[in-house]
Design an enzyme around this catalytic site. Sequence first.
Site, PDB file in Angstrom:
ATOM      1  CG  ASN A   7      -1.876   1.335   1.180  1.00 36.16           C
ATOM      2  OD1 ASN A   7      -1.716   2.036   0.571  1.00 36.16           O
ATOM      3  ND2 ASN A   7      -2.689   1.031   2.399  1.00 36.16           N
ATOM      4  CE  LYS A  14      -0.493   2.583   6.639  1.00 36.02           C
ATOM      5  NZ  LYS A  14      -1.992   2.625   6.528  1.00 36.02           N
ATOM      6  NE  ARG A  91      -6.030   1.797  -0.103  1.00 38.37           N
ATOM      7  CZ  ARG A  91      -6.116   2.640   0.534  1.00 38.37           C
ATOM      8  NH1 ARG A  91      -4.993   3.136   1.354  1.00 38.37           N
ATOM      9  NH2 ARG A  91      -7.084   3.407   0.603  1.00 38.37           N
ATOM     10  N   GLY A 210     -12.899   5.092  10.612  1.00 36.25           N
ATOM     11  CA  GLY A 210     -11.227   5.386  10.952  1.00 36.25           C
ATOM     12  C   GLY A 210     -11.086   6.860  10.834  1.00 36.25           C
ATOM     13  N   GLY A 212     -10.134   8.178   8.246  1.00 35.36           N
ATOM     14  CA  GLY A 212     -10.880   8.560   7.034  1.00 35.36           C
ATOM     15  C   GLY A 212     -12.323   7.655   7.330  1.00 35.36           C
ATOM     16  CG  PHE A 285     -13.091   9.014  17.578  1.00 36.03           C
ATOM     17  CD1 PHE A 285     -12.527   9.401  16.357  1.00 36.03           C
ATOM     18  CD2 PHE A 285     -14.326   9.479  17.917  1.00 36.03           C
ATOM     19  CE1 PHE A 285     -13.243  10.073  15.448  1.00 36.03           C
ATOM     20  CE2 PHE A 285     -15.298   9.980  16.948  1.00 36.03           C
ATOM     21  CZ  PHE A 285     -14.849  10.453  15.714  1.00 36.03           C
ATOM     22  NE  ARG A 286      -6.047   5.908  20.115  1.00 32.78           N
ATOM     23  CZ  ARG A 286      -5.230   5.438  19.450  1.00 32.78           C
ATOM     24  NH1 ARG A 286      -4.625   4.417  19.756  1.00 32.78           N
ATOM     25  NH2 ARG A 286      -4.876   6.009  18.357  1.00 32.78           N
ATOM     26  CD  GLU A 335     -11.781  -2.991  13.510  1.00 33.32           C
ATOM     27  OE1 GLU A 335     -10.686  -2.952  14.102  1.00 33.32           O
ATOM     28  OE2 GLU A 335     -11.454  -2.671  12.165  1.00 33.32           O
ATOM     29  CG  ASN A 336     -10.125  -0.253  18.509  1.00 35.55           C
ATOM     30  OD1 ASN A 336     -10.026  -1.185  18.847  1.00 35.55           O
ATOM     31  ND2 ASN A 336      -9.344   0.037  17.401  1.00 35.55           N
ATOM     32  CD  GLU A 385      -8.978  -1.188   4.100  1.00 33.75           C
ATOM     33  OE1 GLU A 385      -8.425  -0.894   5.234  1.00 33.75           O
ATOM     34  OE2 GLU A 385      -9.090  -0.483   3.272  1.00 33.75           O
TER      35      GLU A 385
HETATM   36  P1  ADP Z   1      -7.071   5.077   8.826  1.00 31.68           P
HETATM   37  O1  ADP Z   1      -6.874   3.918   8.225  1.00 31.68           O
HETATM   38  O2  ADP Z   1      -7.983   5.894   8.097  1.00 31.68           O
HETATM   39  O3  ADP Z   1      -5.905   5.952   9.042  1.00 31.68           O
HETATM   40  P2  ADP Z   1      -7.742   3.658  11.217  1.00 31.68           P
HETATM   41  O4  ADP Z   1      -8.840   2.709  10.666  1.00 31.68           O
HETATM   42  O5  ADP Z   1      -6.339   2.963  11.506  1.00 31.68           O
HETATM   43  O6  ADP Z   1      -7.420   4.849  10.394  1.00 31.68           O
HETATM   44  O7  ADP Z   1      -8.364   4.419  12.498  1.00 31.68           O
HETATM   45  C1  ADP Z   1      -7.354   5.291  13.061  1.00 31.68           C
HETATM   46  C2  ADP Z   1      -8.237   6.117  14.381  1.00 31.68           C
HETATM   47  O8  ADP Z   1      -8.925   4.835  15.070  1.00 31.68           O
HETATM   48  C3  ADP Z   1      -7.500   6.922  15.284  1.00 31.68           C
HETATM   49  O9  ADP Z   1      -7.180   8.164  14.658  1.00 31.68           O
HETATM   50  C4  ADP Z   1      -8.387   6.931  16.584  1.00 31.68           C
HETATM   51  O10 ADP Z   1      -9.215   8.085  16.288  1.00 31.68           O
HETATM   52  C5  ADP Z   1      -9.238   5.700  16.305  1.00 31.68           C
HETATM   53  N1  ADP Z   1      -8.878   4.625  17.539  1.00 31.68           N
HETATM   54  C6  ADP Z   1      -7.855   3.844  17.584  1.00 31.68           C
HETATM   55  N2  ADP Z   1      -7.862   3.127  18.405  1.00 31.68           N
HETATM   56  C7  ADP Z   1      -8.777   3.688  19.311  1.00 31.68           C
HETATM   57  C8  ADP Z   1      -9.263   3.138  20.804  1.00 31.68           C
HETATM   58  N3  ADP Z   1      -8.690   2.408  21.479  1.00 31.68           N
HETATM   59  N4  ADP Z   1     -10.213   3.916  21.171  1.00 31.68           N
HETATM   60  C9  ADP Z   1     -10.814   4.840  20.112  1.00 31.68           C
HETATM   61  N5  ADP Z   1     -10.727   5.064  19.042  1.00 31.68           N
HETATM   62  C10 ADP Z   1      -9.460   4.650  18.714  1.00 31.68           C
END
Ligand code: ADP
Length: 398
Positions: A7, A14, A91, A210, A212, A285-286, A335-336, A385
């Site tokens: 990617n 990556k 990708r 995410g 995005g 979001f953390r 997911e988180n 992905e």
């Molecule tokens: P992308 O691939 O678009 O860069 P990801 O799918 O990896 O993004 O998501 C990254 C985002 O996920 C981080 O900016 C954060 O906001 C969120 N994130 C990651 N871990 C956690 C967590 N434990 N709790 C809340 N949000 C989280």
Amino acid sequence: MKILVINCGSSSLKFQLIDSETEQCLAKGLCERIGIDGSMITYAPEGGEKEKNVTPMPDHTEAIRLVLEALTNPRTGVVGSLDEIGAVGHRVVHGGEKFAESVVIDSEVLAAVEECNDLAPLHNPANLIGINACRKLMPDTPMVAVFDTAFHQTMPEKAYMYGLPYEYYQKYKIRRYGFHGTSHSYVSKRAADVLGKAYDDLKIIVCHLGNGASISAVEKGRCVDTSMGLTPLEGLMMGTRSGDIDPAIMEFLAHKEGKDIDKIMEVLNKKSGVLGLSDNLSSDFRDLEAGYHEGDANAVRAMEAFCYRVAKYIGSFVAAMNGVDVICFTAGVGENAPIVRTFVCGYLGYLGVELDQEANGKRGEDIVITTPGSRTTVMVIPTNEELAIARETVRLVK
Ligand code: ADP
């Protein structure tokens, strides 16, 4: 077969090596600051120590050479020689209307991808550079391009056309394309598998949240609508992207702030979304969740607006499909962040959604987070992905 998944971005790359029989990741890593001072490669074999090396990478060919060297390193590598890598899956962000599916890469395909560069000037040229660098170093290894836009090519015209003069579609192919297609496809299929139901029988909404973020409506295994558009800027509010706004705001701001179109685009792409709305508290979001619990007004404002927009889009896709059976959350936030799922599901009483709070607190597995009595099923499906790209690659080269 061992598949190298690449990617490639403009200054980063990556990679993952995946064994297609076991579907295990054998090693993964990241090259950063390619073409910039202080380039570094991070490499981690499965179950082994992560290594970080600062080393010059003047271009992508050198980055890929270092990746191949790491994979074949006698001490930490995971293959004896490059011959063990059966194929490479790349990708590619934008496939325009030309690519509704993944394809084996040849010079004709490369020329067609290049024709899509205008549609994704930040991404496609970088993807092409990665492909060409790989072809130089592994000339006899088959390569496959997997497009972020391909899954969305099944959208009907009424969903992909903008209310603009039709000539712009004819001249420039301005339309909705959608992104994160590999993830939307993987997650919706996986949801059907986990539920033991036929993919073709379900109406599924996938919320890929995410940094995005995008959302899609998948009916009978085909994408019928998605929130991102000609570019990834449209739709949901994101980490730093605005998502939907009144387009007239651009003119208004240009006058008030004396900014040209490039500066305005930078604001919309990099300084907006939850970062901007939280008055620069964070795009992560953390941090927003922590702020929310402390009652920080900036965090509360951003969190509430983000979740409200997701719920609004879900409503519009329920309308598009005249119903929904399954809603899936995926990607970093999806997911988180149970709090985001709780807030979004709080708007879905009309769908009979009853959240199971215990299940909603779990992490890292495919899981149903609604009660058995819930009229609509809500799930968390971790996206993968790279695995989806490896599967596509094997399917096409076998
Ligand atoms: P992308 O691939 O678009 O860069 P990801 O799918 O990896 O993004 O998501 C990254 C985002 O996920 C981080 O900016 C954060 O906001 C969120 N994130 C990651 N871990 C956690 C967590 N434990 N709790 C809340 N949000 C989280």
